[in-house]
Design a protein around this motif. Structure first.
Motif, PDB file in Angstrom:
ATOM      1  N   ALA A 106     -26.340 -20.887  16.762  1.00  0.00           N
ATOM      2  CA  ALA A 106     -27.461 -20.476  17.621  1.00  0.00           C
ATOM      3  C   ALA A 106     -28.790 -20.618  16.895  1.00  0.00           C
ATOM      4  N   THR A 107     -28.808 -20.304  15.600  1.00  0.00           N
ATOM      5  CA  THR A 107     -30.037 -20.410  14.814  1.00  0.00           C
ATOM      6  C   THR A 107     -30.476 -21.860  14.668  1.00  0.00           C
ATOM      7  N   LEU A 108     -29.533 -22.751  14.364  1.00  0.00           N
ATOM      8  CA  LEU A 108     -29.875 -24.172  14.226  1.00  0.00           C
ATOM      9  C   LEU A 108     -30.408 -24.743  15.543  1.00  0.00           C
ATOM     10  N   ALA A 109     -29.798 -24.372  16.648  1.00  0.00           N
ATOM     11  CA  ALA A 109     -30.256 -24.873  17.952  1.00  0.00           C
ATOM     12  C   ALA A 109     -31.648 -24.353  18.279  1.00  0.00           C
ATOM     13  N   ALA A 110     -31.896 -23.053  18.036  1.00  0.00           N
ATOM     14  CA  ALA A 110     -33.204 -22.482  18.351  1.00  0.00           C
ATOM     15  C   ALA A 110     -34.306 -23.070  17.472  1.00  0.00           C
ATOM     16  N   LEU A 111     -34.012 -23.206  16.180  1.00  0.00           N
ATOM     17  CA  LEU A 111     -35.012 -23.762  15.275  1.00  0.00           C
ATOM     18  C   LEU A 111     -35.267 -25.243  15.557  1.00  0.00           C
ATOM     19  N   GLY A 112     -34.236 -25.958  15.984  1.00  0.00           N
ATOM     20  CA  GLY A 112     -34.429 -27.360  16.341  1.00  0.00           C
ATOM     21  C   GLY A 112     -35.383 -27.511  17.517  1.00  0.00           C
ATOM     22  N   ARG A 113     -35.212 -26.652  18.521  1.00  0.00           N
ATOM     23  CA  ARG A 113     -36.125 -26.711  19.677  1.00  0.00           C
ATOM     24  C   ARG A 113     -37.545 -26.336  19.265  1.00  0.00           C
ATOM     25  N   ARG A 114     -37.649 -25.349  18.405  1.00  0.00           N
ATOM     26  CA  ARG A 114     -38.973 -24.908  17.960  1.00  0.00           C
ATOM     27  C   ARG A 114     -39.648 -25.972  17.106  1.00  0.00           C
ATOM     28  N   ALA A 115     -38.874 -26.628  16.239  1.00  0.00           N
ATOM     29  CA  ALA A 115     -39.446 -27.682  15.390  1.00  0.00           C
ATOM     30  C   ALA A 115     -39.973 -28.840  16.229  1.00  0.00           C
ATOM     31  N   THR A 116     -39.237 -29.175  17.275  1.00  0.00           N
ATOM     32  CA  THR A 116     -39.683 -30.264  18.154  1.00  0.00           C
ATOM     33  C   THR A 116     -40.942 -29.869  18.904  1.00  0.00           C
ATOM     34  N   ALA A 117     -40.973 -28.651  19.414  1.00  0.00           N
ATOM     35  CA  ALA A 117     -42.123 -28.203  20.201  1.00  0.00           C
ATOM     36  C   ALA A 117     -43.380 -28.080  19.347  1.00  0.00           C
ATOM     37  N   GLU A 118     -43.227 -27.687  18.082  1.00  0.00           N
ATOM     38  CA  GLU A 118     -44.385 -27.460  17.215  1.00  0.00           C
ATOM     39  C   GLU A 118     -44.632 -28.617  16.245  1.00  0.00           C
ATOM     40  N   SER A 119     -43.822 -29.671  16.365  1.00  0.00           N
ATOM     41  CA  SER A 119     -44.008 -30.881  15.542  1.00  0.00           C
ATOM     42  C   SER A 119     -43.986 -30.568  14.045  1.00  0.00           C
ATOM     43  N   TRP A 120     -42.907 -29.899  13.620  1.00  0.00           N
ATOM     44  CA  TRP A 120     -42.786 -29.606  12.188  1.00  0.00           C
ATOM     45  C   TRP A 120     -42.569 -30.922  11.425  1.00  0.00           C
ATOM     46  N   PRO A 121     -43.231 -31.097  10.293  1.00  0.00           N
ATOM     47  CA  PRO A 121     -43.045 -32.342   9.506  1.00  0.00           C
ATOM     48  C   PRO A 121     -41.637 -32.438   8.933  1.00  0.00           C
ATOM     49  N   ARG A 122     -41.098 -33.657   8.923  1.00  0.00           N
ATOM     50  CA  ARG A 122     -39.720 -33.856   8.474  1.00  0.00           C
ATOM     51  C   ARG A 122     -39.527 -33.577   6.986  1.00  0.00           C
ATOM     52  N   ASP A 123     -40.575 -33.723   6.186  1.00  0.00           N
ATOM     53  CA  ASP A 123     -40.430 -33.516   4.747  1.00  0.00           C
ATOM     54  C   ASP A 123     -40.661 -32.069   4.328  1.00  0.00           C
ATOM     55  N   ALA A 124     -40.859 -31.168   5.294  1.00  0.00           N
ATOM     56  CA  ALA A 124     -41.043 -29.756   4.964  1.00  0.00           C
ATOM     57  C   ALA A 124     -39.710 -29.158   4.512  1.00  0.00           C
ATOM     58  N   ALA A 125     -39.774 -28.188   3.596  1.00  0.00           N
ATOM     59  CA  ALA A 125     -38.558 -27.583   3.040  1.00  0.00           C
ATOM     60  C   ALA A 125     -37.656 -26.981   4.119  1.00  0.00           C
ATOM     61  N   PRO A 126     -38.192 -26.257   5.107  1.00  0.00           N
ATOM     62  CA  PRO A 126     -37.298 -25.714   6.143  1.00  0.00           C
ATOM     63  C   PRO A 126     -36.583 -26.798   6.931  1.00  0.00           C
ATOM     64  N   MET A 127     -37.260 -27.903   7.210  1.00  0.00           N
ATOM     65  CA  MET A 127     -36.618 -28.994   7.936  1.00  0.00           C
ATOM     66  C   MET A 127     -35.502 -29.616   7.101  1.00  0.00           C
ATOM     67  N   LYS A 128     -35.739 -29.759   5.790  1.00  0.00           N
ATOM     68  CA  LYS A 128     -34.700 -30.305   4.921  1.00  0.00           C
ATOM     69  C   LYS A 128     -33.499 -29.354   4.844  1.00  0.00           C
ATOM     70  N   LEU A 129     -33.784 -28.036   4.811  1.00  0.00           N
ATOM     71  CA  LEU A 129     -32.698 -27.058   4.775  1.00  0.00           C
ATOM     72  C   LEU A 129     -31.862 -27.127   6.048  1.00  0.00           C
ATOM     73  N   MET A 130     -32.518 -27.217   7.191  1.00  0.00           N
ATOM     74  CA  MET A 130     -31.791 -27.313   8.461  1.00  0.00           C
ATOM     75  C   MET A 130     -30.948 -28.579   8.512  1.00  0.00           C
ATOM     76  N   ALA A 131     -31.501 -29.691   8.023  1.00  0.00           N
ATOM     77  CA  ALA A 131     -30.762 -30.955   8.049  1.00  0.00           C
ATOM     78  C   ALA A 131     -29.545 -30.890   7.144  1.00  0.00           C
ATOM     79  N   GLU A 132     -29.707 -30.289   5.967  1.00  0.00           N
ATOM     80  CA  GLU A 132     -28.580 -30.209   5.043  1.00  0.00           C
ATOM     81  C   GLU A 132     -27.491 -29.301   5.584  1.00  0.00           C
ATOM     82  N   VAL A 133     -27.873 -28.158   6.172  1.00  0.00           N
ATOM     83  CA  VAL A 133     -26.881 -27.242   6.741  1.00  0.00           C
ATOM     84  C   VAL A 133     -26.125 -27.924   7.873  1.00  0.00           C
ATOM     85  N   THR A 134     -26.830 -28.682   8.696  1.00  0.00           N
ATOM     86  CA  THR A 134     -26.180 -29.398   9.804  1.00  0.00           C
ATOM     87  C   THR A 134     -25.197 -30.431   9.272  1.00  0.00           C
TER      88      THR A 134
END
Length: 403
Positions: free
Chosen positions: A61-89
């Motif tokens: 549920a956390t990965l899905a919610a953060l994914g939607r939020r990252a898309t809506a707010e245009s989080w940069p792909r090289d940001a640490a939280p984005m890398k953490l989400m990608a690695e966990v996935t």
């Protein structure tokens, strides 16, 4: 507008800690499941397997919610939280693929949590390693993070706190608030311990582990429990203590009526409230799912009779009110039947025979004291009387008659 990378970690709040902990668990779990002797590795780390399975719905549920939020707010792909989400996935998908490979095709699932719990069953059903000792097998079968074990420990904490401390002779060992805790803890412990013993029966087909633990369940714990089997033994011991102590105090206050095991929890708050009430006060026992109106009246009648059968209380006390409560309870229970009612009738008849005075205040001594003198022989109508309110009236007359 894109969120600055420095602010993303703060935006994740406590979910960043969840994802970081999950990443570490996935790495360890992937290594276990991918090993050649993977069953041996899993057998030694059942708690890790269960931790991942239990938290998996929250992680998804956390990965899905953060994914939607990252898309809506245009989080940069090289940001640490984005890398953490990608690695966990990525790690989740890898663990899920290995888990599917380890399970028979018919038992595979789309849910990683369900597959991990099924893997635990597969390993346990495979049996212990050659030469595995009983205690080591018990640790395998009873990991500390079993939900049933946590429930049993929560109930045991209540039992130990209430019954471990010293109390005055004849006094209740708990107050009204603790009586309500016991009311909830007793069925919880019964259900949780039953599930744990059933788990042992299912996975330990030889029965050695269950027999080994059962023989030790009545022993007083000598140190703080740490492993799963120690926690089970600790919970089973205090559950046994609680049942024995409660049975004794209910027998003292409700004899000759014997409450059934499912009735005990519902009686405790009433018993505590009744003894906390001022002298002469009335606390009604409400009927409910456990016992009906007549059964509730039977308990009230037994409690009032027991109170009148003890020493006369000191201080303000209304004997008239006590007999009125006794008669009202008899009215509630007059249509009841069974062995409890017969014992109450016998107790009331004995009450009439003994005819308490101020020196001997209607106390129900042993049956040997019930041999009346010829001049005091009660009439046959009392011996044959069946109606509870009528017997109460006869007992009241006998207890208040002078001479």
């Amino acid at each position: 507008m894109a969120t600055h990378p420095d602010n993303l970690r703060a935006r994740l709040e406590d979910r960043a800690d969840l994802l970081e902990a999950t990443r570490l668990r996935y790495v360890a779990l992937r290594g276990m499941l991918d090993a050649f002797f993977w069953k041996d590795r899993v057998r030694a780390h059942f708690e890790l397997l269960r931790e991942v399975a239990q938290v998996q719905p929250e992680v998804d549920a956390t990965l899905a919610a953060l994914g939607r939020r990252a898309t809506a707010e245009s989080w940069p792909r090289d940001a640490a939280p984005m890398k953490l989400m990608a690695e966990v996935t990525r790690l989740r998908d890898a663990v899920q693929q290995i888990a599917r490979k380890r399970l028979p095709e018919a038992e595979r699932s789309s849910s990683l949590g369900e597959m991990l719990l099924r893997l635990e069953e597969v390993v346990l059903e495979a049996g212990p390693l050659l030469g595995r000792r009983t205690w080591a097998r018990a640790i395998e079968l009873l990991p500390r993070n079993l939900p049933e074990l946590r429930a049993a420990c929560a109930a045991a904490e209540v039992f130990e706190r209430v019954f471990k401390r010293p109390t005055q002779p004849g006094a209740l060992p708990f107050n009204e608030a603790e009586a309500d805790e016991l009311r909830r803890a007793l069925p919880l412990a019964e259900s949780a311990l039953g599930a744990l013993w059933a788990r042992l029966e299912h996975f330990d087909t030889s029965g050695r582990v269950k027999d080994f633990l059962s023989r030790r369940a009545s022993r007083t714990p000598l140190h703080a429990p740490r492993s799963g089997p120690e926690l089970v033994l600790h919970a089973a011991f205090w559950h046994g203590v609680a049942r024995a102590r409660l049975r004794a105090l209910l027998e003292e206050r409700l004899a000759p009526v014997l409450p059934l095991e499912p009735e005990v929890p519902a009686l405790l708050p009433w018993i505590a409230a009744r003894e906390a009430a001022s002298a002469g006060g009335e606390v009604k026992l409400r009927a409910g799912e456990v016992f009906d109106e007549g059964r509730a009246g039977l308990f009230e009648l037994a409690a009032e009779l027991a109170s009148l059968s003890h020493e006369r209380p000191s201080g303000a006390w209304s004997e008239e009110a006590a007999w009125t409560r006794l008669w009202s309870a008899a009215q509630r229970a007059r249509d009841e039947g069974g062995t409890d009612v017969e014992r109450l009738r016998d107790a009331l008849r004995l009450f009439v025979i003994l005819r308490g005075t101020e020196q001997t205040p209607a106390r129900l001594f042993s049956p040997s004291r019930a041999s009346p003198r010829a001049s005091e022989e009660p009439g046959r109508d009392v011996r044959d009387m069946k109606d509870l309110p009528a017997l109460v009236q006869a007992a009241r007359h006998a207890a208040t008659r002078q001479g």
